[in-house]
Design a protein around this motif. Structure first.
Motif, PDB file in Angstrom:
ATOM      1  N   HIS A 295     -31.655 -55.505 -30.221  1.00  0.00           N
ATOM      2  CA  HIS A 295     -32.083 -55.467 -28.826  1.00  0.00           C
ATOM      3  C   HIS A 295     -31.250 -56.419 -27.979  1.00  0.00           C
ATOM      4  CE1 HIS A 295     -34.244 -59.388 -28.984  1.00  0.00           C
ATOM      5  NE2 HIS A 295     -34.365 -59.069 -30.257  1.00  0.00           N
TER       6      HIS A 295
ATOM      7  N   PRO B 294     -34.566 -54.977 -23.945  1.00  0.00           N
ATOM      8  CA  PRO B 294     -34.449 -53.547 -24.238  1.00  0.00           C
ATOM      9  C   PRO B 294     -33.870 -53.280 -25.636  1.00  0.00           C
ATOM     10  CG  PRO B 294     -33.635 -54.026 -22.042  1.00  0.00           C
ATOM     11  CD  PRO B 294     -33.878 -55.336 -22.705  1.00  0.00           C
ATOM     12  N   VAL B 295     -34.525 -52.388 -26.356  1.00  0.00           N
ATOM     13  CA  VAL B 295     -34.122 -52.040 -27.722  1.00  0.00           C
ATOM     14  C   VAL B 295     -32.928 -51.091 -27.673  1.00  0.00           C
ATOM     15  CG1 VAL B 295     -34.860 -50.853 -29.830  1.00  0.00           C
ATOM     16  CG2 VAL B 295     -36.427 -52.418 -28.665  1.00  0.00           C
ATOM     17  N   ILE B 296     -31.930 -51.383 -28.505  1.00  0.00           N
ATOM     18  CA  ILE B 296     -30.738 -50.544 -28.590  1.00  0.00           C
ATOM     19  C   ILE B 296     -30.893 -49.524 -29.715  1.00  0.00           C
ATOM     20  CG2 ILE B 296     -28.237 -50.522 -29.027  1.00  0.00           C
ATOM     21  CD1 ILE B 296     -28.270 -53.490 -27.970  1.00  0.00           C
TER      22      ILE B 296
ATOM     23  N   GLN C 141     -33.071 -48.858 -33.745  1.00  0.00           N
ATOM     24  CA  GLN C 141     -34.068 -49.299 -34.721  1.00  0.00           C
ATOM     25  C   GLN C 141     -33.911 -48.512 -36.015  1.00  0.00           C
ATOM     26  OE1 GLN C 141     -37.589 -48.594 -32.155  1.00  0.00           O
ATOM     27  NE2 GLN C 141     -37.993 -50.803 -32.356  1.00  0.00           N
TER      28      GLN C 141
ATOM     29  N   ASP D 258     -38.042 -61.831 -28.107  1.00  0.00           N
ATOM     30  CA  ASP D 258     -37.869 -60.495 -28.691  1.00  0.00           C
ATOM     31  C   ASP D 258     -38.401 -59.400 -27.778  1.00  0.00           C
ATOM     32  OD1 ASP D 258     -36.695 -61.581 -31.047  1.00  0.00           O
ATOM     33  OD2 ASP D 258     -38.677 -62.008 -31.862  1.00  0.00           O
ATOM     34  N   THR D 259     -38.155 -59.535 -26.474  1.00  0.00           N
ATOM     35  CA  THR D 259     -38.703 -58.593 -25.499  1.00  0.00           C
ATOM     36  C   THR D 259     -37.639 -57.770 -24.761  1.00  0.00           C
ATOM     37  OG1 THR D 259     -38.750 -60.342 -23.830  1.00  0.00           O
ATOM     38  CG2 THR D 259     -40.775 -59.975 -25.072  1.00  0.00           C
TER      39      THR D 259
ATOM     40  N   ILE E 110     -26.925 -59.797 -27.750  1.00  0.00           N
ATOM     41  CA  ILE E 110     -27.792 -58.932 -28.548  1.00  0.00           C
ATOM     42  C   ILE E 110     -28.279 -59.700 -29.778  1.00  0.00           C
ATOM     43  CG2 ILE E 110     -26.815 -56.779 -27.695  1.00  0.00           C
ATOM     44  CD1 ILE E 110     -25.260 -56.466 -30.259  1.00  0.00           C
TER      45      ILE E 110
ATOM     46  N   ARG F  83     -36.336 -50.792 -18.826  1.00  0.00           N
ATOM     47  CA  ARG F  83     -36.547 -51.313 -20.180  1.00  0.00           C
ATOM     48  C   ARG F  83     -35.885 -50.436 -21.239  1.00  0.00           C
ATOM     49  NH1 ARG F  83     -38.032 -55.053 -21.948  1.00  0.00           N
ATOM     50  NH2 ARG F  83     -38.705 -54.093 -23.865  1.00  0.00           N
ATOM     51  N   ARG F  84     -35.382 -49.300 -20.820  1.00  0.00           N
ATOM     52  CA  ARG F  84     -34.831 -48.341 -21.791  1.00  0.00           C
ATOM     53  C   ARG F  84     -33.321 -48.473 -21.916  1.00  0.00           C
ATOM     54  NH1 ARG F  84     -36.165 -42.624 -20.178  1.00  0.00           N
ATOM     55  NH2 ARG F  84     -35.146 -42.267 -22.171  1.00  0.00           N
ATOM     56  N   THR F  85     -32.840 -48.208 -23.112  1.00  0.00           N
ATOM     57  CA  THR F  85     -31.401 -48.054 -23.292  1.00  0.00           C
ATOM     58  C   THR F  85     -31.140 -46.581 -23.552  1.00  0.00           C
ATOM     59  OG1 THR F  85     -31.545 -48.504 -25.668  1.00  0.00           O
ATOM     60  CG2 THR F  85     -31.026 -50.369 -24.234  1.00  0.00           C
TER      61      THR F  85
ATOM     62  N   SER G  17     -34.941 -53.982 -35.496  1.00  0.00           N
ATOM     63  CA  SER G  17     -34.528 -53.580 -34.148  1.00  0.00           C
ATOM     64  C   SER G  17     -33.352 -54.433 -33.701  1.00  0.00           C
ATOM     65  CB  SER G  17     -35.668 -53.803 -33.143  1.00  0.00           C
ATOM     66  OG  SER G  17     -36.857 -53.180 -33.543  1.00  0.00           O
TER      67      SER G  17
END
Length: 191
Positions: free
Chosen positions: A129, A139-141, A143, A136-137, A97, A186-188, A127
């Motif tokens: 991720h 999945p975002v955990i 923000q 930096d692409t 991460i 792509r989702r968390t 963010s």
């Protein structure tokens, strides 16, 4: 890194820090890690003659030495300003991460705060991720939003974003340690 290690020390995150690895001998974080009782390793990148993948093999070897494996480990990038190889990302899939000083997918890469100001963004932030093969692409955990003031400079905006980084990065590590993060495409999903 310091915020994460201090949260662990205070028993807010149920995880044991194994090692802090730096690519620079004089990195400030090394002294902080030692002070907090965490082992350190330096694997110099300056002047390294091999490929990125060969350098990363040295990192993986050090992680393995300290028990940080693709099955039980978590690699937290914090101030490690190197792009890691696709081989490293693949080996530690969904176990690396990173923190980025922007609301991804906006303003990836370097100078994110400057990019936000030049673009005229009304909000920015940070963010945490997962790392994938892109810049930096992953999945975002989690923000955090920071309002951009009209009088902001790159320095003033960076300072406010950094405060939020110190808050959300330990929070993301805690979610990971408690197995509260599921990845779906792509989702968390935080449970």
């Amino acid at each position: 890194m310091e915020s994460i290690l201090k949260a662990i020390k205070k028993k807010k995150i149920p995880i044991n820090p194994a090692v802090v690895i730096s690519n620079k001998q004089d990195a400030k974080g090394l002294k902080i890690a030692e002070k907090l009782g965490v082992k350190i390793e330096v694997i110099e990148s300056k002047g390294f003659k091999g490929s990125r993948a060969e350098y990363d093999k040295k990192i993986i070897s050090a992680l393995t030495k300290y028990g940080v494996t693709p099955k039980n480990g978590l690699v937290c990038l914090a101030g490690f300003m190197r792009i890691i190889s696709p081989e490293f990302v693949k080996k530690y899939k969904n176990r690396i991460i990173n923190i980025h000083p922007a609301l991804l997918p906006a303003f990836p890469g370097l100078n994110s705060q400057k990019q936000a100001l030049e673009y005229g963004a009304k909000v920015s932030g940070c963010s945490v991720h997962f790392v994938d093969a892109g810049m930096d692409t992953g999945p975002v955990i989690i923000q955090a939003v920071v309002k951009v003031d009209e009088k902001d400079t790159e320095e003033s905006l960076s300072k406010r974003i950094l405060k939020e980084e110190h808050r959300i990065y330990p929070e993301a590590v805690n979610l990971f340690a408690r197995k509260k993060i599921k990845i779906s495409g792509r989702r968390t999903i935080i449970s």
